[in-house]
Design an enzyme around this catalytic site. Structure first.
Site, PDB file in Angstrom:
ATOM      1  N   HIS A  52       0.921  -0.615   0.142  1.00  0.00           N
ATOM      2  CA  HIS A  52       0.268  -0.114  -0.031  1.00  0.00           C
ATOM      3  C   HIS A  52       1.188   1.615  -0.043  1.00  0.00           C
ATOM      4  O   HIS A  52       0.688   2.430   0.740  1.00  0.00           O
ATOM      5  CB  HIS A  52      -0.975   0.204   1.090  1.00  0.00           C
ATOM      6  CG  HIS A  52      -2.106  -0.643   1.120  1.00  0.00           C
ATOM      7  ND1 HIS A  52      -3.301  -1.035   0.125  1.00  0.00           N
ATOM      8  CD2 HIS A  52      -2.045  -2.568   2.000  1.00  0.00           C
ATOM      9  CE1 HIS A  52      -3.432  -2.232   0.705  1.00  0.00           C
ATOM     10  NE2 HIS A  52      -3.153  -3.689   1.477  1.00  0.00           N
ATOM     11  N   CYS A  53       1.610   1.473  -1.281  1.00  0.00           N
ATOM     12  CA  CYS A  53       3.038   2.499  -0.982  1.00  0.00           C
ATOM     13  C   CYS A  53       1.976   3.028  -2.712  1.00  0.00           C
ATOM     14  O   CYS A  53       1.976   2.158  -3.083  1.00  0.00           O
ATOM     15  CB  CYS A  53       3.620   2.032  -0.968  1.00  0.00           C
ATOM     16  SG  CYS A  53       5.557   3.424  -1.449  1.00  0.00           S
ATOM     17  N   GLY A  54       2.759   4.231  -2.785  1.00  0.00           N
ATOM     18  CA  GLY A  54       2.286   5.165  -3.689  1.00  0.00           C
ATOM     19  C   GLY A  54       3.349   5.012  -4.467  1.00  0.00           C
ATOM     20  O   GLY A  54       3.194   4.375  -6.174  1.00  0.00           O
ATOM     21  N   THR A  56       4.474   1.238  -5.327  1.00  0.00           N
ATOM     22  CA  THR A  56       3.810   0.204  -4.683  1.00  0.00           C
ATOM     23  C   THR A  56       3.207  -0.650  -7.194  1.00  0.00           C
ATOM     24  O   THR A  56       3.959  -1.690  -7.229  1.00  0.00           O
ATOM     25  CB  THR A  56       2.267  -0.477  -4.590  1.00  0.00           C
ATOM     26  OG1 THR A  56       2.486   0.015  -3.520  1.00  0.00           O
ATOM     27  CG2 THR A  56       2.042  -1.736  -4.173  1.00  0.00           C
TER      28      THR A  56
END
Length: 196
Positions: A52-54, A56
């Site tokens: 859940h990362c920008g 990803t």
């Protein structure tokens, strides 16, 4: 006695040939083990990942990079981490997420710490050798064949960055060509033997 000595000698020889940096095994995300020693003679890209990362969506480019060069010996090892508070809790959920959303087929380790005092030995060594610790998810370490050189690439370096790809190709071009895959010989056919 000779057979026993031979079997004892072979693993010791294989271990001695493995570079210190890669002489470790990581638990696999969906079971099994990621044995880094088996990649000692090829370039390895180690990436700390998060679901859940920008950043990803880099999984898409990582998978494309892996598929582009894997037949020439290149490998990517993903290490999920919640050190930046953006990873799922359970390894099984991480594995399902990576497969369902990005079709990840490169080796993935179980969730681990990659920074700080609890960092796994692989990351402690990568940080020491490169002089650069991950500051966020999707930090990349490119390990040269033989495990003697580590180049650090920050999170913003995309997997299709020309500099990264150029370095991977340089390493691959310096390697011997992979042996062509030869199917194993067919087993001998059993013949019925008459008892008379």
């Amino acid at each position: 006695m000779k057979t026993f000595l031979l079997f004892c000698w072979l693993p010791l020889t294989a271990q001695a040939a493995c570079p210190t940096l890669l002489n470790q095994q990581l638990p696999g995300l969906m079971g099994g083990t990621v044995d880094l020693c088996q990649y000692a003679d090829r370039p390895v890209l180690v990436v700390n990942t998060a679901s859940h990362c920008g950043y990803t969506p880099q999984f898409t480019k990582l998978e494309a990079l892996y598929k582009r060069y894997r037949d020439r010996g290149f490998v990517i090892v993903g290490v999920p981490s919640n050190d930046f508070h953006q990873e799922l809790e359970r390894n099984s959920d991480i594995g399902k997420f990576c497969l369902a959303n990005y079709g990840v087929s490169f080796p993935m380790a179980t969730k681990a710490h990659v920074v700080g005092p609890d960092a796994i030995p692989l990351y402690r060594q990568l940080i020491t050798v490169s002089g650069d610790a991950p500051r966020w998810n999707f930090h990349k370490y490119l390990i040269a064949p033989g495990g003697t050189t580590v180049t650090s690439y920050g999170t913003r370096t995309e997997p299709d960055d020309p500099k990264l790809i150029g370095q991977i190709e340089d390493y691959l071009n310096g390697m011997p060509a992979p042996a062509p895959s030869v199917p194993p010989p067919a087993p001998p056919r059993l013949k019925a033997i008459s008892g008379s």
